[in-house]
Design an enzyme around this catalytic site. Sequence first.
Site, PDB file in Angstrom:
ATOM      1  N   ILE A  31       0.826  -1.216   0.000  1.00 22.32           N
ATOM      2  CA  ILE A  31       0.000   0.000   0.000  1.00 22.32           C
ATOM      3  C   ILE A  31       0.857   1.262   0.000  1.00 22.32           C
ATOM      4  O   ILE A  31       0.401   2.333  -0.385  1.00 22.32           O
ATOM      5  CB  ILE A  31      -0.961  -0.053   1.223  1.00 22.32           C
ATOM      6  CG1 ILE A  31      -2.205   0.771   0.971  1.00 22.32           C
ATOM      7  CG2 ILE A  31      -0.272   0.331   2.515  1.00 22.32           C
ATOM      8  CD1 ILE A  31      -3.327   0.515   1.973  1.00 22.32           C
ATOM      9  N   GLU A  96       6.828  -4.374  10.853  1.00 22.38           N
ATOM     10  CA  GLU A  96       5.617  -3.746  11.413  1.00 22.38           C
ATOM     11  C   GLU A  96       4.470  -4.741  11.507  1.00 22.38           C
ATOM     12  O   GLU A  96       3.718  -4.720  12.476  1.00 22.38           O
ATOM     13  CB  GLU A  96       5.185  -2.565  10.538  1.00 22.38           C
ATOM     14  CG  GLU A  96       6.082  -1.351  10.687  1.00 22.38           C
ATOM     15  CD  GLU A  96       5.761  -0.260   9.686  1.00 22.38           C
ATOM     16  OE1 GLU A  96       4.713  -0.346   9.005  1.00 22.38           O
ATOM     17  OE2 GLU A  96       6.577   0.666   9.574  1.00 22.38           O
ATOM     18  N   VAL A  97       4.318  -5.570  10.500  1.00 19.11           N
ATOM     19  CA  VAL A  97       3.200  -6.517  10.472  1.00 19.11           C
ATOM     20  C   VAL A  97       3.720  -7.898  10.865  1.00 19.11           C
ATOM     21  O   VAL A  97       4.618  -8.447  10.210  1.00 19.11           O
ATOM     22  CB  VAL A  97       2.546  -6.566   9.071  1.00 19.11           C
ATOM     23  CG1 VAL A  97       1.409  -7.572   9.058  1.00 19.11           C
ATOM     24  CG2 VAL A  97       2.044  -5.179   8.663  1.00 19.11           C
ATOM     25  N   HIS A 101       6.249 -12.090   5.785  1.00 14.26           N
ATOM     26  CA  HIS A 101       6.053 -11.617   4.405  1.00 14.26           C
ATOM     27  C   HIS A 101       7.403 -11.336   3.768  1.00 14.26           C
ATOM     28  O   HIS A 101       8.330 -10.864   4.420  1.00 14.26           O
ATOM     29  CB  HIS A 101       5.160 -10.376   4.345  1.00 14.26           C
ATOM     30  CG  HIS A 101       5.555  -9.278   5.277  1.00 14.26           C
ATOM     31  ND1 HIS A 101       5.285  -9.304   6.627  1.00 14.26           N
ATOM     32  CD2 HIS A 101       6.215  -8.107   5.058  1.00 14.26           C
ATOM     33  CE1 HIS A 101       5.743  -8.210   7.200  1.00 14.26           C
ATOM     34  NE2 HIS A 101       6.326  -7.461   6.269  1.00 14.26           N
TER      35      HIS A 101
HETATM   36  P1  AMP Z   1       7.150  -4.691   7.404  1.00  9.82           P
HETATM   37  O1  AMP Z   1       7.564  -3.332   7.875  1.00  9.82           O
HETATM   38  O2  AMP Z   1       8.259  -5.525   6.857  1.00  9.82           O
HETATM   39  O3  AMP Z   1       6.337  -5.415   8.470  1.00  9.82           O
HETATM   40  O4  AMP Z   1       6.207  -4.449   6.162  1.00  9.82           O
HETATM   41  C1  AMP Z   1       4.819  -4.284   6.261  1.00  9.82           C
HETATM   42  C2  AMP Z   1       4.374  -3.715   4.947  1.00  9.82           C
HETATM   43  O5  AMP Z   1       2.971  -3.880   4.846  1.00  9.82           O
HETATM   44  C3  AMP Z   1       4.660  -2.220   4.776  1.00  9.82           C
HETATM   45  O6  AMP Z   1       5.501  -2.021   3.652  1.00  9.82           O
HETATM   46  C4  AMP Z   1       3.270  -1.610   4.578  1.00  9.82           C
HETATM   47  O7  AMP Z   1       3.258  -0.556   3.648  1.00  9.82           O
HETATM   48  C5  AMP Z   1       2.469  -2.813   4.102  1.00  9.82           C
HETATM   49  N1  AMP Z   1       1.038  -2.759   4.364  1.00  9.82           N
HETATM   50  C6  AMP Z   1       0.427  -2.493   5.530  1.00  9.82           C
HETATM   51  N2  AMP Z   1      -0.911  -2.572   5.391  1.00  9.82           N
HETATM   52  C7  AMP Z   1      -1.144  -2.913   4.106  1.00  9.82           C
HETATM   53  C8  AMP Z   1      -2.327  -3.156   3.339  1.00  9.82           C
HETATM   54  N3  AMP Z   1      -3.545  -3.054   3.873  1.00  9.82           N
HETATM   55  N4  AMP Z   1      -2.187  -3.469   2.031  1.00  9.82           N
HETATM   56  C9  AMP Z   1      -0.957  -3.565   1.479  1.00  9.82           C
HETATM   57  N5  AMP Z   1       0.194  -3.366   2.149  1.00  9.82           N
HETATM   58  C10 AMP Z   1       0.100  -3.034   3.447  1.00  9.82           C
END
Ligand code: AMP
Length: 115
Positions: A31, A96-97, A101
């Site tokens: 996103i 962050e998530v 991934h």
């Molecule tokens: P990380 O910091 O490695 O956990 O990456 C998490 C990624 O998820 C970040 O690059 C965000 O921009 C992406 N992200 C968070 N929410 C969404 C969403 N709803 N759709 C697509 N990407 C997302």
Amino acid sequence: MSETIFSKIIRKEIPADIVFESEDVIAFRDINPKAPVHILIIPKVEIPSVTKINSKEHSELLGKLFDAVNSIAHKLEVDSDGFRLVINSGDNGGQEVKHLHIHLLGGRKMNWPPG
Ligand code: AMP
């Protein structure tokens, strides 16, 4: 383990720009893209981070994740020029998530070292 926004994407409860989907893997555009091509490739099963991976349980899934990487790189035409894969892990890694991934970044020259 608390579920993340990626579980909602897997269940199609929130929209995402999905570029690949199979029984075990889904991939969609980030996103907040950091490159012209920025795809997140995730297992459908919830694995919180790379630290929870082990070969006994996950070797087949890991193979499928990398099959997806190669299929997507080809489909989005970044395979010949090259691309970068990133897996952030934990706070210092910038994760962050908390759902495993792989970031696939391409469409421009990447810098090294990363920030
Ligand atoms: P990380 O910091 O490695 O956990 O990456 C998490 C990624 O998820 C970040 O690059 C965000 O921009 C992406 N992200 C968070 N929410 C969404 C969403 N709803 N759709 C697509 N990407 C997302």
